[in-house]
Design a protein around this motif. Sequence first.
Motif, PDB file in Angstrom:
ATOM      1  N   LEU A  22     -11.930 -16.063 -29.617  1.00 51.63           N
ATOM      2  CA  LEU A  22     -11.064 -15.517 -28.282  1.00 51.63           C
ATOM      3  C   LEU A  22     -10.135 -14.833 -28.072  1.00 51.63           C
ATOM      4  O   LEU A  22     -10.297 -14.540 -26.216  1.00 51.63           O
ATOM      5  CB  LEU A  22     -10.176 -16.960 -28.339  1.00 51.63           C
ATOM      6  CG  LEU A  22     -10.289 -17.944 -29.296  1.00 51.63           C
ATOM      7  CD1 LEU A  22      -8.586 -19.073 -28.376  1.00 51.63           C
ATOM      8  CD2 LEU A  22     -11.158 -19.030 -27.769  1.00 51.63           C
ATOM      9  N   ASP A  23      -9.663 -13.470 -28.632  1.00 54.07           N
ATOM     10  CA  ASP A  23      -9.394 -12.604 -27.729  1.00 54.07           C
ATOM     11  C   ASP A  23     -10.703 -11.493 -27.967  1.00 54.07           C
ATOM     12  O   ASP A  23      -9.818 -11.736 -26.594  1.00 54.07           O
ATOM     13  CB  ASP A  23      -8.996 -11.729 -29.277  1.00 54.07           C
ATOM     14  CG  ASP A  23      -7.906 -10.197 -29.087  1.00 54.07           C
ATOM     15  OD1 ASP A  23      -6.520 -11.000 -27.927  1.00 54.07           O
ATOM     16  OD2 ASP A  23      -7.935  -9.610 -29.223  1.00 54.07           O
ATOM     17  N   VAL A  24     -11.781 -11.561 -27.357  1.00 54.26           N
ATOM     18  CA  VAL A  24     -12.618 -10.503 -26.954  1.00 54.26           C
ATOM     19  C   VAL A  24     -12.847 -11.494 -25.781  1.00 54.26           C
ATOM     20  O   VAL A  24     -13.434 -11.084 -24.284  1.00 54.26           O
ATOM     21  CB  VAL A  24     -14.379 -10.124 -27.795  1.00 54.26           C
ATOM     22  CG1 VAL A  24     -13.423  -9.528 -29.374  1.00 54.26           C
ATOM     23  CG2 VAL A  24     -14.756 -11.946 -28.434  1.00 54.26           C
ATOM     24  N   MET A  25     -13.406 -12.717 -25.834  1.00 54.88           N
ATOM     25  CA  MET A  25     -13.279 -13.369 -23.846  1.00 54.88           C
ATOM     26  C   MET A  25     -11.703 -13.846 -23.110  1.00 54.88           C
ATOM     27  O   MET A  25     -11.009 -14.338 -22.522  1.00 54.88           O
ATOM     28  CB  MET A  25     -13.479 -14.703 -24.813  1.00 54.88           C
ATOM     29  CG  MET A  25     -14.986 -14.727 -24.940  1.00 54.88           C
ATOM     30  SD  MET A  25     -15.497 -16.649 -25.187  1.00 54.88           S
ATOM     31  CE  MET A  25     -14.444 -17.221 -26.813  1.00 54.88           C
ATOM     32  N   LYS A  26     -10.467 -12.727 -23.422  1.00 57.57           N
ATOM     33  CA  LYS A  26     -10.081 -12.958 -23.015  1.00 57.57           C
ATOM     34  C   LYS A  26      -9.175 -13.222 -21.759  1.00 57.57           C
ATOM     35  O   LYS A  26      -8.068 -13.639 -21.280  1.00 57.57           O
ATOM     36  CB  LYS A  26      -8.056 -12.189 -23.766  1.00 57.57           C
ATOM     37  CG  LYS A  26      -7.337 -12.278 -23.174  1.00 57.57           C
ATOM     38  CD  LYS A  26      -6.416 -11.403 -24.316  1.00 57.57           C
ATOM     39  CE  LYS A  26      -3.886 -11.631 -24.175  1.00 57.57           C
ATOM     40  NZ  LYS A  26      -3.618 -10.187 -24.575  1.00 57.57           N
ATOM     41  N   GLU A  27     -10.853 -12.569 -20.436  1.00 61.16           N
ATOM     42  CA  GLU A  27     -10.051 -12.850 -19.585  1.00 61.16           C
ATOM     43  C   GLU A  27     -10.411 -13.828 -19.292  1.00 61.16           C
ATOM     44  O   GLU A  27      -9.915 -14.214 -17.275  1.00 61.16           O
ATOM     45  CB  GLU A  27     -11.337 -11.386 -18.730  1.00 61.16           C
ATOM     46  CG  GLU A  27     -11.150  -9.975 -19.356  1.00 61.16           C
ATOM     47  CD  GLU A  27     -11.981  -9.385 -18.029  1.00 61.16           C
ATOM     48  OE1 GLU A  27     -13.173  -9.602 -17.747  1.00 61.16           O
ATOM     49  OE2 GLU A  27     -12.073  -8.178 -18.371  1.00 61.16           O
ATOM     50  N   GLY A  28     -10.969 -15.220 -19.723  1.00 65.10           N
ATOM     51  CA  GLY A  28     -11.220 -16.089 -19.432  1.00 65.10           C
ATOM     52  C   GLY A  28      -9.876 -17.008 -19.366  1.00 65.10           C
ATOM     53  O   GLY A  28     -10.030 -18.487 -19.008  1.00 65.10           O
ATOM     54  N   HIS A  29      -8.941 -16.328 -20.428  1.00 63.50           N
ATOM     55  CA  HIS A  29      -8.349 -17.588 -20.379  1.00 63.50           C
ATOM     56  C   HIS A  29      -6.762 -16.706 -20.680  1.00 63.50           C
ATOM     57  O   HIS A  29      -7.181 -15.500 -20.306  1.00 63.50           O
ATOM     58  CB  HIS A  29      -8.173 -17.760 -22.132  1.00 63.50           C
ATOM     59  CG  HIS A  29      -7.729 -17.479 -22.710  1.00 63.50           C
ATOM     60  ND1 HIS A  29      -6.768 -17.134 -23.165  1.00 63.50           N
ATOM     61  CD2 HIS A  29      -9.016 -16.891 -23.834  1.00 63.50           C
ATOM     62  CE1 HIS A  29      -6.913 -16.511 -24.935  1.00 63.50           C
ATOM     63  NE2 HIS A  29      -8.370 -15.702 -24.853  1.00 63.50           N
ATOM     64  N   ASP A  30      -5.532 -17.572 -20.269  1.00 63.37           N
ATOM     65  CA  ASP A  30      -4.680 -15.792 -19.895  1.00 63.37           C
ATOM     66  C   ASP A  30      -3.968 -16.372 -20.586  1.00 63.37           C
ATOM     67  O   ASP A  30      -1.621 -15.895 -20.458  1.00 63.37           O
ATOM     68  CB  ASP A  30      -3.733 -17.010 -18.818  1.00 63.37           C
ATOM     69  CG  ASP A  30      -3.125 -18.180 -18.922  1.00 63.37           C
ATOM     70  OD1 ASP A  30      -3.145 -18.818 -20.005  1.00 63.37           O
ATOM     71  OD2 ASP A  30      -2.376 -18.942 -17.797  1.00 63.37           O
ATOM     72  N   GLY A  31      -4.001 -16.623 -22.280  1.00 65.27           N
ATOM     73  CA  GLY A  31      -2.795 -16.504 -23.262  1.00 65.27           C
ATOM     74  C   GLY A  31      -1.398 -17.835 -23.246  1.00 65.27           C
ATOM     75  O   GLY A  31      -0.762 -17.174 -24.216  1.00 65.27           O
ATOM     76  N   SER A  32      -1.345 -18.462 -22.012  1.00 64.83           N
ATOM     77  CA  SER A  32      -0.927 -19.457 -22.013  1.00 64.83           C
ATOM     78  C   SER A  32      -0.644 -20.957 -23.818  1.00 64.83           C
ATOM     79  O   SER A  32       0.635 -21.958 -23.691  1.00 64.83           O
ATOM     80  CB  SER A  32      -0.942 -20.494 -20.660  1.00 64.83           C
ATOM     81  OG  SER A  32      -1.951 -21.247 -21.068  1.00 64.83           O
ATOM     82  N   GLY A  33      -2.028 -21.004 -24.630  1.00 65.61           N
ATOM     83  CA  GLY A  33      -1.675 -21.726 -25.306  1.00 65.61           C
ATOM     84  C   GLY A  33      -2.742 -21.915 -26.084  1.00 65.61           C
ATOM     85  O   GLY A  33      -4.156 -20.690 -25.389  1.00 65.61           O
TER      86      GLY A  33
END
Length: 376
Positions: A22-33
Amino acid sequence: MCRLFALTSRDPVSPMLAIKALDVMKEGHDGSGMGLLLQDLGGPFEEMKEAPILSGIFSEEGIRRLDLFMMDLGFLTKYKISLKVPKKPVEGIPRRDLYLIRAYELPEDWDNLSKDDMAVRLSDIRLKIREMGEEKKDMMVFSFWPDTIMIKEIGDPLLLAGYLGLDRKELKARIIMAQGRQNTNYAIDLYACHPFFIKGYTTMTNGENTAFIPIRDFLTSRGIAAYTGYQSDSEVFAHILHYSLVELGLGIDGYKHVITPLQERDLAVHPNAGFLSHLKRTCRSLIIDGPNCVIGTLPDHSLFMVQDRKKLRPGVVGGKPGLYGFSSEICGLDAVIPDRDKSRDIQPMHLDTAIVGPDRQEVTICRQTEALNLPL
């Protein structure tokens, strides 16, 4: 969009592998959960496969009410993990009293229950605890099922992993599903966070389900208590999976025919044309309208991925015998299984269901144009 990563392994592994993806795909999620599902557990849970495990978040008052409720039902604690959070708060992560992971001894009068009756009772108890929590805002319960742990929280996945101590050896599992959220709502409701679980069936989705209302209305009319909630339009995918395989008696190859039936010209030449035409008519209200990429698990610990006809959400499957990953992006697979044969990676198309069975030896593709394994 969100980002998804699932792992199926012959040996128990740490959820940190999925969180790394998930961390390396971080551009696709905003870290909101983050939502995290662990099944086919290792460690101390290896020897208690039949014990239902309650997973959720509780206040001090909520845990007292829970204990009284469970004791009244005859449940006794068999094993528990305490996720002790740091005293110093972490920005973006809410302060909670208790994250609960607790395995229970079954009540004595449950000894002769059938699996179906036990499934209904466990589901009803989860729904009752959820109702109690919504009344006083002191409990959130995400799963109550054997060999299953579910954790959901607001915040960046990697920060959450450190905050909750998810690298601990007691939390290793052979099936791991993780979703990094992108908040598309003004307020975050953890019941809207993927994955979604119902009676041994799990799904998580990247996309949007614009056909949500007719699907929800059809499911809630079936008279099945567990078909409820729906804080997210994606929760229906898990319930359609359960309905297709349990209530209709289909196999996983039939699930795709329910959510994305063939067009009439393809249906006319299918080996099971008559049956599938009837299925399409009677389950028309369950047809999805994406784009959606869905990853799910079955009670036998098979892992699968499907796409809808629009095929506008990425998804790839790859790995090696004993270890396979299902990912929103290839970089997620590269981070977790870098030594796989990348030429064998599969990006399922709109007619495909990609499956890795419980033996974790290979990826199987079921195409909707092929004959179905129909129930007798």
